[in-house]
Design a protein around this motif. Structure first.
Motif, short mmCIF file in Angstrom:
data_model
loop_
_atom_site.label_atom_id
_atom_site.label_comp_id
_atom_site.label_asym_id
_atom_site.label_seq_id
_atom_site.Cartn_x
_atom_site.Cartn_y
_atom_site.Cartn_z
N MET A 1 42.25 37.55 39.03
CA MET A 1 41.84 38.93 38.73
C MET A 1 41.04 38.93 37.44
O MET A 1 41.54 38.59 36.39
CB MET A 1 43.07 39.81 38.59
CG MET A 1 42.76 41.28 38.37
SD MET A 1 44.25 42.32 38.46
CE MET A 1 45.10 41.80 36.99
N SER A 2 39.78 39.27 37.49
CA SER A 2 38.95 39.30 36.29
C SER A 2 39.34 40.50 35.45
O SER A 2 40.06 41.38 35.87
CB SER A 2 37.47 39.40 36.67
OG SER A 2 37.20 40.70 37.16
N GLU A 3 38.82 40.56 34.22
CA GLU A 3 39.17 41.63 33.28
C GLU A 3 38.93 43.01 33.89
O GLU A 3 39.67 43.94 33.65
CB GLU A 3 38.34 41.45 32.00
CG GLU A 3 38.68 42.42 30.89
CD GLU A 3 40.11 42.30 30.36
OE1 GLU A 3 40.63 43.31 29.89
OE2 GLU A 3 40.68 41.21 30.44
N ARG A 5 38.61 43.66 37.22
CA ARG A 5 38.98 43.80 38.62
C ARG A 5 40.49 43.96 38.74
O ARG A 5 41.25 43.10 38.36
CB ARG A 5 38.51 42.58 39.42
CG ARG A 5 38.77 42.73 40.91
CD ARG A 5 37.97 41.73 41.72
NE ARG A 5 38.34 41.80 43.11
CZ ARG A 5 37.94 42.74 43.96
NH1 ARG A 5 37.15 43.69 43.54
NH2 ARG A 5 38.32 42.73 45.23
N TRP A 6 40.89 45.09 39.26
CA TRP A 6 42.31 45.34 39.53
C TRP A 6 42.38 46.23 40.75
O TRP A 6 41.40 46.84 41.15
CB TRP A 6 42.98 46.00 38.31
CG TRP A 6 42.36 47.29 37.90
CD1 TRP A 6 41.34 47.46 37.00
CD2 TRP A 6 42.66 48.61 38.39
NE1 TRP A 6 41.00 48.79 36.90
CE2 TRP A 6 41.80 49.52 37.74
CE3 TRP A 6 43.59 49.10 39.31
CZ2 TRP A 6 41.83 50.89 37.97
CZ3 TRP A 6 43.63 50.47 39.55
CH2 TRP A 6 42.76 51.35 38.88
N GLY A 7 43.54 46.27 41.34
CA GLY A 7 43.68 47.09 42.54
C GLY A 7 45.13 47.37 42.82
O GLY A 7 45.95 47.43 41.91
N GLU A 11 47.66 40.60 45.26
CA GLU A 11 47.04 39.70 44.27
C GLU A 11 46.62 40.42 43.00
O GLU A 11 46.57 39.81 41.93
CB GLU A 11 45.78 39.05 44.88
CG GLU A 11 45.98 38.47 46.26
CD GLU A 11 46.60 37.10 46.18
OE1 GLU A 11 46.02 36.24 45.50
OE2 GLU A 11 47.67 36.90 46.80
N ASP A 12 46.26 41.70 43.11
CA ASP A 12 45.68 42.40 41.96
C ASP A 12 46.39 43.71 41.64
O ASP A 12 45.88 44.55 40.91
CB ASP A 12 44.19 42.68 42.21
CG ASP A 12 43.96 43.58 43.43
OD1 ASP A 12 44.95 43.98 44.08
OD2 ASP A 12 42.79 43.89 43.72
N TRP A 17 49.31 43.47 36.69
CA TRP A 17 48.39 44.08 35.72
C TRP A 17 48.63 43.59 34.29
O TRP A 17 47.71 43.48 33.49
CB TRP A 17 48.49 45.61 35.77
CG TRP A 17 47.88 46.22 37.00
CD1 TRP A 17 47.13 45.60 37.95
CD2 TRP A 17 47.99 47.60 37.41
NE1 TRP A 17 46.76 46.50 38.93
CE2 TRP A 17 47.28 47.72 38.63
CE3 TRP A 17 48.64 48.71 36.88
CZ2 TRP A 17 47.18 48.94 39.31
CZ3 TRP A 17 48.54 49.92 37.56
CH2 TRP A 17 47.82 50.04 38.76
N LYS A 19 49.06 40.82 33.12
CA LYS A 19 48.38 39.56 32.77
C LYS A 19 47.06 39.82 32.07
O LYS A 19 46.61 39.01 31.25
CB LYS A 19 48.14 38.72 34.03
CG LYS A 19 49.41 38.21 34.67
CD LYS A 19 49.11 37.40 35.91
CE LYS A 19 50.41 36.91 36.58
NZ LYS A 19 50.12 36.18 37.84
N HIS A 20 46.41 40.92 32.40
CA HIS A 20 45.13 41.25 31.78
C HIS A 20 45.18 42.48 30.90
O HIS A 20 44.28 42.72 30.10
CB HIS A 20 44.06 41.44 32.86
CG HIS A 20 43.73 40.18 33.59
ND1 HIS A 20 42.79 39.27 33.15
CD2 HIS A 20 44.24 39.65 34.73
CE1 HIS A 20 42.73 38.26 33.98
NE2 HIS A 20 43.60 38.45 34.96
N HIS A 65 39.30 53.16 43.52
CA HIS A 65 40.75 53.27 43.31
C HIS A 65 41.29 54.62 43.77
O HIS A 65 42.46 54.75 44.11
CB HIS A 65 41.09 53.08 41.82
CG HIS A 65 40.52 51.82 41.24
ND1 HIS A 65 40.93 50.56 41.63
CD2 HIS A 65 39.56 51.63 40.30
CE1 HIS A 65 40.25 49.65 40.95
NE2 HIS A 65 39.41 50.27 40.14
#
Length: 262
Positions: A1-3, A5-7, A11-12, A17, A19-20, A65
């Motif tokens: 998950m890039s900085e 990119r979240w969902g 996985e995201d 959350w 983690k970032h 989102h």
């Protein structure tokens, strides 16, 4: 998950959350489970006042989102004041969270019970801060009015939104949506719970005074199904992921007090 990119997937989703976005493990995270018999009634809490008479909605969009209705927040034409707030906060936008068919969808819960959807009207403190971005990172920067939705009869005004959803089916789509006043979405009672919390989506900044209305509003299953026709994905993406279950589960209270009006 890039900085960026979240969902809401495995996985995201909310469970990763942190983690970032380190705020995810903070001391005033939202949403929470509101347990009415543990809430303290605060006689100093006055009524909330919603001055939405000169509301100026601009557009409706799918940000990947949720569905968001934006407002002109360049002046104090549309504000919330009173209750736990020291000064007026300007209306910036509102958006919804909802579940899949037969699933929970609200972010906040009441004594462990959930609703099918939750509406968030986001306001910012323009008295103390120059921009919404500045306010969004400050402890007293935002005020969010939360309204629960339950299924029942058609909501007589919500169709103005649900009828427009086909135009913003895909992530990144936006269209004009002028002349909508969210006052028509309020329940008849404005009794509320309030507590200090955070944004419920990354970056999860702990900047929100939450005002959660006790009385839900009603929408029909047909109206709710139109929200579930939106997609988390853009038009050009091969995998078309239906937008549903876009909520964060309740977070630990960590010693905070939830207060109740009347």
């Amino acid at each position: 998950m890039s900085e960026n990119r979240w969902g809401y997937g495995k996985e995201d989703g909310p469970s990763v959350w942190h983690k970032h976005y380190p705020s995810a493990k903070g001391n005033r995270q939202s949403p929470i489970d509101i347990i009415p018999h543990q809430v303290s009634h605060d006689p100093s809490l006055g009524q909330i006042v919603l001055n939405y008479d000169q509301c100026t909605s601009i557009n409706i969009s799918n940000n990947g989102h949720s569905v968001v209705v934006e407002f002109d927040d360049s002046d104090d034409r549309s504000v919330i004041l009173g209750g736990p707030l020291d000064n007026p906060y300007r209306l910036k936008q509102f958006h919804f969270h909802w579940g899949g068919k037969g699933c929970r969808g609200s972010e906040h819960t009441v004594a462990g019970n959930c609703y099918v959807s939750e509406l968030h009207l986001v306001h910012w403190n323009a008295v103390k801060f120059r921009t919404y971005s500045d306010a969004a990172t400050a402890p007293d920067g935002l005020a969010v009015l939360g309204i629960f939705l339950e299924t029942g009869d058609d909501h007589r005004w919500l169709h103005m939104i649900t009828d427009a959803l086909y135009m913003v089916k895909f992530k990144g789509s936006v269209t004009d949506f002028k002349g909508f006043n969210p006052k028509c979405l309020l329940p008849s009672s404005l009794h509320y719970w309030t507590y200090l919390g955070s944004l419920t989506t990354p970056p999860l900044d702990e900047s929100v005074t939450w005002i959660i209305l006790k009385e839900p509003i009603t929408l029909s299953e047909r109206q709710l199904s139109k929200f579930r026709m939106l997609l988390f994905t853009a038009e050009e993406e091969d995998q078309r992921m239906r937008m549903e279950n876009n909520f964060r589960p309740p977070q630990p209270l960590k010693g905070r007090k939830v207060r109740s009006s009347v």
